[in-house]
Design an enzyme around this catalytic site. Structure first.
Site, short mmCIF file in Angstrom:
data_model
loop_
_atom_site.label_atom_id
_atom_site.label_comp_id
_atom_site.label_asym_id
_atom_site.label_seq_id
_atom_site.Cartn_x
_atom_site.Cartn_y
_atom_site.Cartn_z
N TYR A 1 -7.15 6.79 3.25
CA TYR A 1 -7.29 5.71 2.29
C TYR A 1 -6.39 4.52 2.66
CZ TYR A 1 -6.18 2.60 -1.40
OH TYR A 1 -5.95 1.43 -2.06
N GLU B 1 0.82 -1.22 0.00
CA GLU B 1 0.00 0.00 0.00
C GLU B 1 0.86 1.27 0.00
OE1 GLU B 1 -3.08 0.45 -0.69
OE2 GLU B 1 -3.49 -1.69 -0.83
N ASP C 1 -9.90 3.72 -3.67
CA ASP C 1 -8.82 4.11 -4.59
C ASP C 1 -9.44 4.47 -5.94
OD1 ASP C 1 -9.52 1.72 -5.77
OD2 ASP C 1 -7.47 0.95 -5.92
#
Ligand code: SF4
Length: 367
Positions: free
Chosen positions: A132, A49, A150
């Site tokens: 996020y 990520e 996303d």
């Protein structure tokens, strides 16, 4: 499924369980083979990520694979030298992520005994983890009921809902998150998020979605309304500024002068050939002489051009002109760098650099 009437209330329409199930069934058969899915762990999810922020999957894959060999767990990363972390990250861009990741690993080892916490709030307390990324790690790494919005999820959900609001506006995001949350299948958050990511990447593509291969085609409101290409609605874009800069290459006794950029700045911690941007109306050689006086405390003569290099950052595009320089007076001092070094051309590869400075370094090695 009957179509809802127009107006704001239409966004309250939930995906049916069968729709979420169709998505999960599709994912079973069509999911992408990605290295961070081979041996899933919270650490692998966290690394992927960080790397995937602002960066394409294909670019990240070789970096992720090299990273996991060298730093297979939090302890190895936490104990590494910053220089090595940056060197391994070199070329991925957005170097603040590497600093943050290194620091996050140290916190996980020191404060959490090497075990990544799984709740969103604690994750958001780690450096470089925003809303996020925290949601993505919680959902994918810990199967927590979170929606990681996303680019792919934004597009797929906006089309399924036929969202008329800009998908990146506050209200648009709120509607997309609420829609996703209402429809999270219990106990399958990890697969649900990843299935939407894969659907967006493989089928519900931005320009030409392959609706005939989509498991959700009969439920998609944008398809029913003929608005697919208009979704997601975009925010108006600001024009990207273009800047020019000059960099100087000083060679003495077979060694080249480089400076390490201070941490906290763009490309912080990386090495560069000193230079900077011209003031309005200032030519490049004059700018370079002034920058060298300000940054290094030396008077320099600017000689032949070595090369021209272009790079596109997210918020601006830069063209850098590299020139050979000679010292007229003074000894270079790190007035604006955290340190200076003299490196032979062959040694330059050991110093982590941004794309432009690496390209200058490559030119010097080819000469
Ligand atoms: Fe995307 Fe087409 Fe599927 Fe709708 S039907 S979600 S537009 S691929």
């Amino acid at each position: 499924m009957p179509l809802p009437p127009g107006g704001a209330g239409r966004y309250n329409v939930p995906m049916t369980t069968s729709l979420a199930q169709k998505l999960l069934d599709w994912y079973e058969k069509h999911q992408r083979a990605l290295p961070w899915r081979e041996r899933p762990s919270p650490y692998a999810t966290l690394i992927s990520e960080y790397m995937l922020q602002q960066t394409r999957v294909e670019t990240v894959i070789p970096y992720f694979e090299r990273w996991m060999v060298r730093f297979p767990a939090f302890a190895a990363l936490a104990a590494a030298e910053r220089e090595e972390v940056l060197r391994l990250w070199e070329g991925l861009g957005y170097y603040r992520r590497a600093h943050n990741l290194h620091q996050a690993a140290q916190i996980v080892v020191e404060a959490y005994g090497g075990e990544l916490p799984g709740d969103i709030q604690t994750l958001q307390g780690l450096p470089g983890i925003g809303r996020y990324t925290a949601a993505a790690i919680a959902a994918i790494g810990f199967n927590q009921p979170a929606v990681a919005l996303d680019g792919n999820l934004r597009r797929v959900l906006a089309r399924l809902m036929d969202l008329e609001l800009p998908a990146r506006s506050v209200e648009g995001e709120r509607a997309l998150l609420a829609f996703g949350q209402r429809n999270l299948p219990e106990g399958s958050s990890s697969s649900f998020n990843q299935s939407l990511m894969d659907l967006g990447s493989l089928v519900c593509i931005a320009k030409v979605p392959v609706c005939e291969n989509c498991p959700l085609q009969s439920e998609c409101l944008a398809r029913a309304h003929g608005t697919i290409i208009e979704r997601p609605v975009k925010m108006p874009r600001k024009p990207i500024p273009r800047v020019e800069a000059a960099a100087g290459v000083l060679k003495e006794n077979g060694r080249v002068l480089i400076g390490r950029r201070p941490e906290g700045k763009l490309l912080g911690g990386l090495w560069e050939f000193p230079g900077g941007k011209p003031e309005p109306g200032e030519g490049l050689p004059a700018a370079l002489r002034r920058e060298w006086m300000e940054e290094l405390g030396v008077a320099a003569e600017v000689g032949a051009k070595i090369g021209t290099y272009q790079h596109a950052y997210t918020h601006f595009h830069v063209t850098v002109y590299a020139f050979a320089c000679e010292l007229v007076s003074g000894e270079p001092a790190p007035l604006e760098h955290s340190e200076l070094a003299w490196a032979s051309v062959e040694e330059l590869g050991n110093y982590p650099m941004g794309k432009v400075d690496r390209a200058i370094s490559n030119t010097l090695q080819q000469k």
